[in-house]
Motif scaffolding. Sequence first.
Motif, short mmCIF file in Angstrom:
data_model
loop_
_atom_site.label_atom_id
_atom_site.label_comp_id
_atom_site.label_asym_id
_atom_site.label_seq_id
_atom_site.Cartn_x
_atom_site.Cartn_y
_atom_site.Cartn_z
N GLN A 121 0.94 -1.01 -0.32
CA GLN A 121 0.28 0.07 0.07
C GLN A 121 0.96 1.88 -0.03
OE1 GLN A 121 -2.99 -0.49 3.34
NE2 GLN A 121 -4.38 -0.46 1.62
N THR A 122 0.88 1.80 -0.85
CA THR A 122 1.03 3.66 -1.16
C THR A 122 -0.21 4.38 -1.08
OG1 THR A 122 1.13 3.26 -3.87
CG2 THR A 122 3.31 2.70 -1.80
N LEU A 123 0.28 5.99 -0.50
CA LEU A 123 0.05 6.83 -0.51
C LEU A 123 -0.86 7.41 -2.08
CD1 LEU A 123 1.48 9.20 1.93
CD2 LEU A 123 -1.09 7.63 2.81
N TRP A 176 -4.27 6.09 1.35
CA TRP A 176 -4.01 3.84 1.44
C TRP A 176 -3.73 3.06 0.19
CZ3 TRP A 176 1.15 3.44 2.54
CH2 TRP A 176 1.98 5.00 3.83
N TYR A 307 5.55 -1.09 8.33
CA TYR A 307 5.64 0.01 7.07
C TYR A 307 6.97 -0.42 6.95
CZ TYR A 307 1.83 2.66 8.69
OH TYR A 307 -0.04 2.56 9.47
#
Length: 415
Positions: A121-123, A176, A307
């Motif tokens: 998951q990334t922003l 996310w 993370y």
Amino acid sequence: MEAAEPKTPAWADAAGRLARGCWSAFWDYETPKVIVVKNRRLGVVYRAVQLLILLYFVWYVFIVQKSYQDSETGPESSVITKVKGITFSEHKVWDVEEYVKPPEGGSVFSIITRIEVTPSQTLGTCPESMRVSNATCDSDVDCMARQLDMLGNGLRTGRCVPYYQGSAKTCEVSGWCPVEDGASVSQFLGKMAPNFTILIKNSIHYPKFQFSKSNIEHRKDGYLKRCTFDEVSDLYCPIFKLGFIVERAGENFTKLAHTGGVIGVIINWDCDLDLSASKCNPKYSFRRLDPKHVPASSGYNFRFAKYYKVNGSTTRTLIKAYGIRIDVIVHGQAGKFSLIPTIINLATALTSIGVGSFLCDWILLTFMNKNKVYSHKKFDKMADPPQQTAGPELCTSGPSQQDSTLSDPRGLAQL
């Protein structure tokens, strides 16, 4: 010629008589009248009531409730837990550092048995989950920009975009990405979980009696390394298999591992300190604590994330974990002989025996054929004394022989 002595006033004579009467009443002893009624049925009732009251106090109050003891509830307690074991899922091997949360070893901890992983998951921006209310759309008009849904996964951008699978569309969100149900992968860890071992170390202290004890046997021969709990042979080996705990709680392990749940391990320390310390032993019980029959809130799960950095950008792996939460609950009561509660309960028992007399008097005065005869015999009916003076009669406790007349005792011999 000598002067005549002054005559004592009438009020002074009345006051003297009053003082003498009150002083006599203070020192007089009064006792109730005892009447023997030769009635076998009434006698059987009287003795039966006395016997029942006596049995109640001897058996229940003194033997079962142990009311001759001073007691203390809620011992001071400490609990330390430790889980051991390894398992595997479709993709990896799991050790205790990964599937036990939190790792501190307290009285409440969770053992993860199934996970849903949303990796990488990334922003950024992505379609909202279809499980969020009002997330589906047909065009951008259906999506309000800058709208934040507390049950959603991000801030809406105002665009309507295609969903991850199929032809449906949902409002785009900034957060996310991808969202949890868009790319999650399920993994089951429960294949080896029934063989996990859990050490539950418990120490209790009753401050009122200065009594302490632990649930571990003090031995130096490596006993704890080779034993598991058994109520008969290994009571002081508090090492439990997870499958044993779930089975004793009356649950199916496979089903519980998929949905999650809360199991209580209850340790009860009921100690009679009039006996030796070896007689004070822990008693274990196990039961399901969460409401499994309520579909809206059955099961147990929680989320956490790991993370890391990829090419300088923050990336995370979101994990929705289902597991078996163990709550170790300690309670108990200690008692020891004390003179004060013994005297109080003995006095109560002796007083309660008088209930038999009250009950038989009520039966005799209400239901028996010769109740009027008994009433005449039991109660002396007095005639009102003549109102000559208002003095001594105020404090006298018994009838005057001159003014009282007993009621006619006819028929009393028939009792």
